[in-house]
Write a protein that holds these residues in place. Structure first.
Motif, mmCIF file in Angstrom:
data_model
loop_
_atom_site.group_PDB
_atom_site.id
_atom_site.type_symbol
_atom_site.label_atom_id
_atom_site.label_comp_id
_atom_site.label_asym_id
_atom_site.label_seq_id
_atom_site.Cartn_x
_atom_site.Cartn_y
_atom_site.Cartn_z
ATOM 1 N N ALA A 182 -7.342 -1.710 -6.598
ATOM 2 C CA ALA A 182 -7.602 -0.077 -6.273
ATOM 3 C C ALA A 182 -6.430 0.884 -6.772
ATOM 4 C CB ALA A 182 -7.593 0.135 -4.895
ATOM 5 N N SER A 183 -5.112 0.351 -7.114
ATOM 6 C CA SER A 183 -4.353 1.323 -7.762
ATOM 7 C C SER A 183 -4.387 1.410 -9.038
ATOM 8 C CB SER A 183 -3.026 0.775 -7.169
ATOM 9 O OG SER A 183 -1.800 1.518 -7.733
ATOM 10 N N LEU A 184 -4.705 0.151 -9.626
ATOM 11 C CA LEU A 184 -4.908 0.095 -11.072
ATOM 12 C C LEU A 184 -6.068 0.934 -11.571
ATOM 13 C CD1 LEU A 184 -3.724 -3.627 -11.256
ATOM 14 C CD2 LEU A 184 -2.615 -1.700 -12.658
ATOM 15 N N ARG A 185 -7.079 0.645 -10.713
ATOM 16 C CA ARG A 185 -8.619 1.640 -10.968
ATOM 17 C C ARG A 185 -7.870 3.169 -10.963
ATOM 18 N NH1 ARG A 185 -12.022 -2.206 -7.294
ATOM 19 N NH2 ARG A 185 -12.735 -3.598 -8.944
ATOM 20 N N ARG A 186 -7.318 3.515 -9.950
ATOM 21 C CA ARG A 186 -6.869 4.845 -9.858
ATOM 22 C C ARG A 186 -6.329 5.491 -11.163
ATOM 23 N NH1 ARG A 186 -2.378 5.104 -6.191
ATOM 24 N NH2 ARG A 186 -1.164 4.611 -8.144
ATOM 25 N N ASP A 187 -5.229 4.557 -11.528
ATOM 26 C CA ASP A 187 -4.558 4.714 -12.793
ATOM 27 C C ASP A 187 -5.363 4.651 -14.037
ATOM 28 O OD1 ASP A 187 -2.280 5.356 -10.966
ATOM 29 O OD2 ASP A 187 -1.151 3.505 -11.801
ATOM 30 N N ALA A 195 0.817 -1.149 -0.072
ATOM 31 C CA ALA A 195 -0.099 0.128 0.021
ATOM 32 C C ALA A 195 0.989 1.257 -0.005
ATOM 33 C CB ALA A 195 -0.894 0.070 1.157
ATOM 34 N N ALA A 196 1.923 1.352 0.755
ATOM 35 C CA ALA A 196 2.882 2.423 0.788
ATOM 36 C C ALA A 196 3.420 2.649 -0.566
ATOM 37 C CB ALA A 196 3.867 2.167 2.108
ATOM 38 N N LEU A 197 3.847 1.535 -1.165
ATOM 39 C CA LEU A 197 4.453 1.768 -2.586
ATOM 40 C C LEU A 197 3.634 2.144 -3.572
ATOM 41 C CD1 LEU A 197 6.547 -1.702 -2.758
ATOM 42 C CD2 LEU A 197 7.387 0.592 -2.627
ATOM 43 N N VAL A 198 2.238 2.060 -3.711
ATOM 44 C CA VAL A 198 1.410 2.406 -4.652
ATOM 45 C C VAL A 198 0.889 3.677 -4.312
ATOM 46 C CG1 VAL A 198 0.637 0.007 -5.292
ATOM 47 C CG2 VAL A 198 -0.729 1.127 -3.628
ATOM 48 N N ASP A 199 1.097 4.330 -3.030
ATOM 49 C CA ASP A 199 0.659 5.344 -2.549
ATOM 50 C C ASP A 199 1.289 6.677 -3.374
ATOM 51 O OD1 ASP A 199 -0.949 7.221 -1.112
ATOM 52 O OD2 ASP A 199 0.512 7.553 0.652
ATOM 53 N N GLY A 200 0.487 7.365 -4.202
ATOM 54 C CA GLY A 200 1.123 8.526 -4.771
ATOM 55 C C GLY A 200 2.065 8.213 -5.779
ATOM 56 N N ARG A 201 2.033 6.851 -6.493
ATOM 57 C CA ARG A 201 2.736 6.647 -7.690
ATOM 58 C C ARG A 201 2.135 5.862 -8.541
ATOM 59 N NH1 ARG A 201 8.115 3.226 -5.866
ATOM 60 N NH2 ARG A 201 8.136 4.768 -4.116
ATOM 61 N N PRO A 202 2.515 5.899 -9.870
ATOM 62 C CA PRO A 202 1.782 4.980 -10.658
ATOM 63 C C PRO A 202 1.947 3.440 -10.086
ATOM 64 C CG PRO A 202 2.969 6.439 -11.984
ATOM 65 C CD PRO A 202 3.459 6.941 -10.322
ATOM 66 N N THR A 203 1.265 2.627 -10.568
ATOM 67 C CA THR A 203 1.404 1.147 -10.096
ATOM 68 C C THR A 203 2.455 0.441 -10.838
ATOM 69 O OG1 THR A 203 -1.259 1.036 -9.984
ATOM 70 C CG2 THR A 203 -0.072 -0.761 -9.917
ATOM 71 N N ALA A 204 2.749 0.861 -12.100
ATOM 72 C CA ALA A 204 3.958 0.427 -12.848
ATOM 73 C C ALA A 204 5.224 0.924 -12.132
ATOM 74 C CB ALA A 204 3.908 0.919 -14.132
ATOM 75 N N ASP A 205 5.423 1.954 -11.559
ATOM 76 C CA ASP A 205 6.645 2.490 -10.779
ATOM 77 C C ASP A 205 6.542 1.449 -9.443
ATOM 78 O OD1 ASP A 205 7.053 4.087 -12.831
ATOM 79 O OD2 ASP A 205 6.580 6.013 -11.772
ATOM 80 N N ALA A 206 5.455 1.478 -8.881
ATOM 81 C CA ALA A 206 5.300 0.639 -7.659
ATOM 82 C C ALA A 206 5.806 -0.826 -7.766
ATOM 83 C CB ALA A 206 3.880 0.676 -6.865
ATOM 84 N N MET A 207 5.347 -1.566 -8.847
ATOM 85 C CA MET A 207 5.692 -2.669 -9.436
ATOM 86 C C MET A 207 7.120 -2.983 -9.401
ATOM 87 S SD MET A 207 3.099 -4.975 -9.049
ATOM 88 C CE MET A 207 3.012 -4.196 -7.586
ATOM 89 N N ARG A 208 7.840 -1.859 -10.171
ATOM 90 C CA ARG A 208 9.235 -1.925 -10.266
ATOM 91 C C ARG A 208 10.003 -1.868 -8.923
ATOM 92 N NH1 ARG A 208 8.269 2.160 -14.251
ATOM 93 N NH2 ARG A 208 8.514 1.352 -16.322
ATOM 94 N N ALA A 209 9.634 -1.287 -7.921
ATOM 95 C CA ALA A 209 10.015 -0.924 -6.682
ATOM 96 C C ALA A 209 9.834 -2.350 -5.989
ATOM 97 C CB ALA A 209 9.384 0.254 -5.933
ATOM 98 N N PHE A 210 8.640 -2.833 -5.919
ATOM 99 C CA PHE A 210 8.528 -4.126 -5.151
ATOM 100 C C PHE A 210 9.288 -5.058 -5.662
ATOM 101 C CE2 PHE A 210 5.398 -7.737 -4.280
ATOM 102 C CZ PHE A 210 5.212 -7.623 -2.897
ATOM 103 N N VAL A 211 9.558 -5.389 -6.908
ATOM 104 C CA VAL A 211 10.326 -6.429 -7.525
ATOM 105 C C VAL A 211 11.938 -6.114 -7.007
ATOM 106 C CG1 VAL A 211 11.357 -7.266 -9.764
ATOM 107 C CG2 VAL A 211 8.955 -7.110 -9.346
#
Length: 189
Positions: A133-138, A69-85
């Motif tokens: 939710a993040s993907l919908r927001r995007d 949730a912290a990773l997707v907060d305020g950033r595009p989901t694609a960027d959050a996925m890169r960071a998560f990986v």
């Protein structure tokens, strides 16, 4: 502040399940790893190992949900996925290719700890909810957001297993590239 025996047991269970799975995590090893007295297990977990694994799975799942949730907060989901990986790559390589996901370890241990497997299901559903939710927001529509969330979780968790088996984070790199491409295609980010 020093962690008490209950917290040490929970953290030890998380670590040992990450490395050995539920079946490979014994009470003696839990006690040695945590430094807790034998009576601590039954004092804090009256139903024994199964209850301890259940609580540790819930704890790990809640931590990972909050992290996602912290990773997707305020950033595009694609960027959050890169960071998560990238975080996963650090965990895997930093453990000498011995530590995977404690939630998946618990899911695979249903025969020994059915409550822990149920907690794993809850955690994974929470991860799907956060990503959806993040993907919908995007900008992804509902059906695409749900399926992309499921794909992201299953792909990353599968790549974690492949990385452990192959002693390389290359599977995570390959999965990440395609996930990001799909997410960007369906969200317009």
């Amino acid at each position: 502040m020093t962690a008490g025996p209950r917290e040490r047991l929970v953290m030890s269970a998380i670590e040992l399940v990450r490395r050995k799975g539920v079946a490979g995590t014994g009470l003696t090893e839990l006690l040695e790893h945590s430094g807790a007295a034998r009576r601590s297990i039954y004092q804090h977990f009256p139903h024994g190992k199964a209850e301890l694994i259940e609580v540790s799975t819930r704890t790990a799942g809640e931590f990972m949900t909050a992290r996602l949730a912290a990773l997707v907060d305020g950033r595009p989901t694609a960027d959050a996925m890169r960071a998560f990986v990238e975080q996963w790559k650090g965990v895997i390589a930093g453990s000498g290719y011995e530590s995977g996901c404690p939630v998946v370890g618990a899911a695979l241990g249903r025969s020994e700890a059915p409550g822990a497997a149920d907690e794993a299901g809850t955690a994974i559903a929470d991860w799907e909810r956060v990503l959806t939710a993040s993907l919908r927001r995007d900008g992804a529509d509902d059906a695409i957001a749900e399926s992309l969330a499921t794909l992201a979780i299953s792909s990353i968790e599968g790549a974690v297993m492949l990385s452990l088996a192959g002693q390389s984070t290359d599977p995570l790199d390959r999965v990440s590239g395609h996930l990001v491409e799909l997410i960007e295609r369906h969200t317009g980010t």
